[in-house]
Write a protein that holds these residues in place. Sequence first.
Motif, PDB file in Angstrom:
ATOM      1  N   ARG A 141     -15.432   4.615  -4.727  1.00 57.74           N
ATOM      2  CA  ARG A 141     -16.330   5.779  -4.678  1.00 57.74           C
ATOM      3  C   ARG A 141     -15.611   7.021  -4.147  1.00 57.74           C
ATOM      4  O   ARG A 141     -15.942   7.556  -3.078  1.00 57.74           O
ATOM      5  N   PRO A 142     -14.613   7.510  -4.923  1.00 60.84           N
ATOM      6  CA  PRO A 142     -13.930   8.725  -4.469  1.00 60.84           C
ATOM      7  C   PRO A 142     -14.860   9.934  -4.436  1.00 60.84           C
ATOM      8  O   PRO A 142     -14.551  10.931  -3.760  1.00 60.84           O
ATOM      9  N   ASP A 143     -15.991   9.849  -5.123  1.00 58.59           N
ATOM     10  CA  ASP A 143     -16.962  10.953  -5.112  1.00 58.59           C
ATOM     11  C   ASP A 143     -17.582  11.152  -3.734  1.00 58.59           C
ATOM     12  O   ASP A 143     -18.185  12.208  -3.472  1.00 58.59           O
ATOM     13  N   THR A 144     -17.440  10.165  -2.814  1.00 55.41           N
ATOM     14  CA  THR A 144     -18.060  10.278  -1.479  1.00 55.41           C
ATOM     15  C   THR A 144     -17.071  10.734  -0.410  1.00 55.41           C
ATOM     16  O   THR A 144     -17.355  10.608   0.784  1.00 55.41           O
ATOM     17  N   LEU A 145     -15.912  11.234  -0.810  1.00 58.24           N
ATOM     18  CA  LEU A 145     -14.871  11.583   0.174  1.00 58.24           C
ATOM     19  C   LEU A 145     -15.344  12.586   1.224  1.00 58.24           C
ATOM     20  O   LEU A 145     -14.901  12.550   2.387  1.00 58.24           O
ATOM     21  N   PHE A 146     -16.259  13.507   0.847  1.00 59.32           N
ATOM     22  CA  PHE A 146     -16.745  14.481   1.829  1.00 59.32           C
ATOM     23  C   PHE A 146     -17.618  13.819   2.899  1.00 59.32           C
ATOM     24  O   PHE A 146     -17.910  14.426   3.929  1.00 59.32           O
ATOM     25  N   GLY A 147     -18.012  12.568   2.671  1.00 63.62           N
ATOM     26  CA  GLY A 147     -18.846  11.854   3.647  1.00 63.62           C
ATOM     27  C   GLY A 147     -18.061  10.978   4.593  1.00 63.62           C
ATOM     28  O   GLY A 147     -18.641  10.267   5.421  1.00 63.62           O
ATOM     29  N   VAL A 148     -16.699  11.008   4.494  1.00 65.37           N
ATOM     30  CA  VAL A 148     -15.858  10.183   5.370  1.00 65.37           C
ATOM     31  C   VAL A 148     -15.882  10.771   6.782  1.00 65.37           C
ATOM     32  O   VAL A 148     -15.528  11.936   6.982  1.00 65.37           O
ATOM     33  N   THR A 149     -16.303   9.955   7.762  1.00 66.18           N
ATOM     34  CA  THR A 149     -16.354  10.458   9.140  1.00 66.18           C
ATOM     35  C   THR A 149     -15.413   9.710  10.088  1.00 66.18           C
ATOM     36  O   THR A 149     -15.258  10.104  11.240  1.00 66.18           O
ATOM     37  N   TYR A 150     -14.796   8.641   9.615  1.00 70.38           N
ATOM     38  CA  TYR A 150     -13.781   7.934  10.413  1.00 70.38           C
ATOM     39  C   TYR A 150     -13.017   7.010   9.480  1.00 70.38           C
ATOM     40  O   TYR A 150     -13.393   6.813   8.319  1.00 70.38           O
ATOM     41  N   MET A 151     -11.918   6.431   9.991  1.00 71.01           N
ATOM     42  CA  MET A 151     -11.139   5.443   9.239  1.00 71.01           C
ATOM     43  C   MET A 151     -11.012   4.175  10.068  1.00 71.01           C
ATOM     44  O   MET A 151     -11.123   4.217  11.299  1.00 71.01           O
ATOM     45  N   VAL A 152     -10.769   3.060   9.382  1.00 64.82           N
ATOM     46  CA  VAL A 152     -10.593   1.787  10.085  1.00 64.82           C
ATOM     47  C   VAL A 152      -9.331   1.112   9.562  1.00 64.82           C
ATOM     48  O   VAL A 152      -9.116   1.027   8.345  1.00 64.82           O
ATOM     49  N   LEU A 153      -8.499   0.633  10.487  1.00 65.07           N
ATOM     50  CA  LEU A 153      -7.292  -0.110  10.142  1.00 65.07           C
ATOM     51  C   LEU A 153      -7.479  -1.578  10.485  1.00 65.07           C
ATOM     52  O   LEU A 153      -8.214  -1.930  11.410  1.00 65.07           O
ATOM     53  N   SER A 154      -6.762  -2.414   9.784  1.00 64.54           N
ATOM     54  CA  SER A 154      -6.652  -3.822  10.166  1.00 64.54           C
ATOM     55  C   SER A 154      -5.895  -3.891  11.488  1.00 64.54           C
ATOM     56  O   SER A 154      -4.956  -3.108  11.711  1.00 64.54           O
ATOM     57  N   PRO A 155      -6.278  -4.813  12.391  1.00 68.81           N
ATOM     58  CA  PRO A 155      -5.543  -4.940  13.662  1.00 68.81           C
ATOM     59  C   PRO A 155      -4.056  -5.228  13.466  1.00 68.81           C
ATOM     60  O   PRO A 155      -3.251  -4.952  14.365  1.00 68.81           O
ATOM     61  N   GLU A 156      -3.674  -5.756  12.283  1.00 68.20           N
ATOM     62  CA  GLU A 156      -2.260  -6.076  12.030  1.00 68.20           C
ATOM     63  C   GLU A 156      -1.504  -4.916  11.376  1.00 68.20           C
ATOM     64  O   GLU A 156      -0.325  -5.061  11.030  1.00 68.20           O
ATOM     65  N   HIS A 157      -2.139  -3.795  11.168  1.00 72.54           N
ATOM     66  CA  HIS A 157      -1.483  -2.693  10.437  1.00 72.54           C
ATOM     67  C   HIS A 157      -0.188  -2.261  11.139  1.00 72.54           C
ATOM     68  O   HIS A 157      -0.174  -2.065  12.362  1.00 72.54           O
ATOM     69  N   PRO A 158       0.913  -2.109  10.384  1.00 77.22           N
ATOM     70  CA  PRO A 158       2.212  -1.797  11.016  1.00 77.22           C
ATOM     71  C   PRO A 158       2.249  -0.461  11.746  1.00 77.22           C
ATOM     72  O   PRO A 158       3.062  -0.290  12.662  1.00 77.22           O
ATOM     73  N   TYR A 159       1.409   0.507  11.404  1.00 76.86           N
ATOM     74  CA  TYR A 159       1.417   1.798  12.089  1.00 76.86           C
ATOM     75  C   TYR A 159       1.042   1.652  13.562  1.00 76.86           C
ATOM     76  O   TYR A 159       1.434   2.467  14.399  1.00 76.86           O
ATOM     77  N   ILE A 160       0.276   0.605  13.872  1.00 72.01           N
ATOM     78  CA  ILE A 160      -0.144   0.430  15.273  1.00 72.01           C
ATOM     79  C   ILE A 160       1.072   0.169  16.149  1.00 72.01           C
ATOM     80  O   ILE A 160       1.238   0.783  17.221  1.00 72.01           O
ATOM     81  N   ASP A 161       1.974  -0.726  15.711  1.00 72.28           N
ATOM     82  CA  ASP A 161       3.195  -0.991  16.473  1.00 72.28           C
ATOM     83  C   ASP A 161       4.150   0.197  16.411  1.00 72.28           C
ATOM     84  O   ASP A 161       4.840   0.513  17.389  1.00 72.28           O
ATOM     85  N   GLN A 162       4.184   0.852  15.264  1.00 78.05           N
ATOM     86  CA  GLN A 162       5.104   1.983  15.101  1.00 78.05           C
ATOM     87  C   GLN A 162       4.806   3.103  16.104  1.00 78.05           C
ATOM     88  O   GLN A 162       5.724   3.746  16.616  1.00 78.05           O
ATOM     89  N   TYR A 163       3.508   3.307  16.403  1.00 80.36           N
ATOM     90  CA  TYR A 163       3.128   4.414  17.284  1.00 80.36           C
ATOM     91  C   TYR A 163       2.571   3.920  18.630  1.00 80.36           C
ATOM     92  O   TYR A 163       1.783   4.620  19.275  1.00 80.36           O
ATOM     93  N   LYS A 164       3.018   2.732  19.049  1.00 85.19           N
ATOM     94  CA  LYS A 164       2.477   2.155  20.285  1.00 85.19           C
ATOM     95  C   LYS A 164       2.701   3.072  21.492  1.00 85.19           C
ATOM     96  O   LYS A 164       1.865   3.134  22.392  1.00 85.19           O
ATOM     97  N   ASP A 165       3.828   3.802  21.496  1.00 84.27           N
ATOM     98  CA  ASP A 165       4.123   4.666  22.649  1.00 84.27           C
ATOM     99  C   ASP A 165       3.166   5.849  22.738  1.00 84.27           C
ATOM    100  O   ASP A 165       3.037   6.461  23.794  1.00 84.27           O
ATOM    101  N   GLU A 166       2.518   6.195  21.629  1.00 80.31           N
ATOM    102  CA  GLU A 166       1.600   7.341  21.637  1.00 80.31           C
ATOM    103  C   GLU A 166       0.142   6.920  21.775  1.00 80.31           C
ATOM    104  O   GLU A 166      -0.744   7.772  21.867  1.00 80.31           O
ATOM    105  N   ILE A 167      -0.098   5.618  21.734  1.00 81.01           N
ATOM    106  CA  ILE A 167      -1.479   5.134  21.843  1.00 81.01           C
ATOM    107  C   ILE A 167      -1.821   4.982  23.320  1.00 81.01           C
ATOM    108  O   ILE A 167      -1.227   4.162  24.029  1.00 81.01           O
TER     109      ILE A 167
END
Length: 801
Positions: free
Chosen positions: A249-275
């Motif tokens: 449903r790309p037509d609903t993009l203006f209704g996006v109010t947050y994002m959710v990642l999987s707990p295993e997502h690699p960005y979490i470890d990549q930016y651990k020092d900034e979290i």
Amino acid sequence: MSKRYEPQNIEKKWQKIWQDEKAFAATDDYTKPKYYALVEFPYPSGQGLHVGHPRPYTALDIVARKRRMQGYNVLYPMGWDAFGLPTENYAIKNHIHPKIVTKSNVHHFKDQLQSLGYSFDWDREINTTDPEYYHWTQWIFLKLFKAGLAYKKEMPINWCTSCKVGLANEEVVNGVCERCGSPVVRKVKSEWMLKITEYADKLIDGLDGVDYIERVKTSQKNWIGRSHGAEVDFSLKDKPEKLTIYTTRPDTLFGVTYMVLSPEHPYIDQYKDEIKNWDEVCAYREMAARKSDFERSELAKDKTGVMIDGLSAVNPVNGKEIPIWISDYVLMSYGTGAIMAVPAHDERDWEFAKKFNMPIIEVVAGGDVQNEVYTDVAEGTLVNSGFLNGLSVAEAKKKILEWLEENHVGKAKTNYKLRDWVFSRQRYWGEPIPIVHCDKCGYVPVPEESLPLELPDVESYMPTDNGESPLAAMTDWVNTTCPCCGGPAKRETDTMPQWAGSSWYYIRYTDPKNKEALASKEAMKYWLPVDWYNGGMEHTTLHLLYSRFWHKFLYDQGVVTCPEPYQKRTSHGMILGENGEKMSKSRGNVVNPDDIVAEFGADTLRTYEMFIGAFDLSASWSQEGVKGCRRFLERVWKLQDSLVDGDSYSKELESKMHQTIKKVSSDYESLKYNTAIAAMMTLVNEFYKAGKVTRKEFETLLILLNPVAPHMTEELWADLGYEGRLYQTAWPEFDEEKTVEAVAEIAVQINGKMRGTIKIAKDADKETAIAAAKEAVADKLTGNIVKEIYVPGRIVNIVQK
């Protein structure tokens, strides 16, 4: 008086005759019309047959026997799906080698099947544990490997805590092992995978050209889960990386109010020092790791999550900064491991937003959101959506896709729920995977000319606690030379799953003794596709999907000659205990078919299993129902005492005979076995009512009943001196005109009130009808007749004063 009906003597006698005469062997005469009927070959367990097995076997046996009588060259084969965990688990528990267990179980199963009189072509019997069979299972694997469709990957897998083996997603049911019911946990292993996802479109599109019952098609389509949408890039605020998500449903993009990642997502470890809340994030990840994929994705469960303090994303359509959360309902194994959340129009996102007090923005008009209810709107008008406002959903989808591509932040994408097939098993009792690993050359296929790579004998086939196959301890077998460079190499010690051997067995039946190929082109071209395949609904997203994948791959490789393995697929309902519950030892409601055969005979069991109810629905076992079917066969048997000469149907029963032939012939081909038997029961009642049955009428009844009750009918056929063997007789034909009753039963009224009935010829004139009516109600005609009315075929009304 005729001799007594004694099925125990009759059935053994005819089973031996059929075996000696090779009565049901398919021929190599490829000029005849062919018919290939197939049932799923059984796993030969130690318990033997249960009363659920005969239901599909008898159903297709009826079709096979009927088709032979209609002049077809019929292939109705049987074999054994004999590798796999149940035998190995039994062997471990009882300290008996799986090979010995398998041999014993197969022998018992075969005896039971033969006692039921099935017309299987036993000359084509196969066994997946036979090296001459799994030679070609391994050969197909090598074809897949060389085509880039078999690969090894380090990945989190479903690990059965009891079987100590990796499971495919399809083998995990409600968070537990499909086989043993034990909890399934996540474990990282290096696994062989088959790229079934490469065939996702072909597997869906191929369903258009086959005759599968609708729920089978729907089940496969839903499992593959093809959807059309878009990949969209959300940039990380003040970071070079992007979070790519997939949405339908790309037509609903203006209704996006947050994002959710999987707990295993690699960005979490990549930016651990900034979290900033790293400890809270780590604690949540540890909790999520203890859950199975099923538990994590279960819709009804309470939503949990942690907002990442220190990372945020930017919505590409409006530039707004939005928070990023982690939650266990997002899986790395599906999609990109990240989702956009539109809480106004997605129930799961709405529940999450309500729990954590996040904004909810309606973007498709269709209900008053007011932060209280979500609206699942598939059609409507876009609102609160900038340049999309006022457009329909369809128009908005088209326009947003163009915008995403023009701005290089997204593109159209087709996605699938289907995951690649986990093909490794860290167990002993399976086909060895014909691959060696060389430090220099990597994974190298065993040369085809050295197949089969036989499963070595082991002293210990116990599963290992470290997750390795028992084969790993066999260093003499494991250590080998690389076929590529000649240097030292190690054999693959994982074995194939049980689904391997069953993915192509229907091909081997066409030419089971071929040593040069899995089957000859000539045999495959003649016999394939299978004309009618019946099996359990539980195998729709496992075996049926896997075998269609292998077949389509082999078709692309030019090995097989048709694009689909099975032209028709049906499924049967379960047979439940007398209490309406699933049969199980713990419930004490299991019925052993051997006991029924011993007491009532195989023909009674076969008749009852077909008469128990609609074939595609579950039905409860009834011992009274079994006795009723035995009484029916007794009545057929005793009809020989009412036999009179006559090589044609009697005038009174001619229409009934043609009607019965038509109904039974049709019902056998359309899963209506219960109504076919009911029609024959009605015909038998008519014979008893008439007090006689002509030889021609009895001959027809015996032929019609033969596919259901083959032993008894064959015995009567021989005893009464009919020509040849019954199984070689031509199927009777009906005359459509003669299925219409020549005699009508009509009501006789006096002054509009029903006073009796008469039977007259359908084309009788008014004079004949009135005369017959007056005779029938003569004692009630006490006044002067003033009017006589005849409605042809329906009513005679006599008006008197």
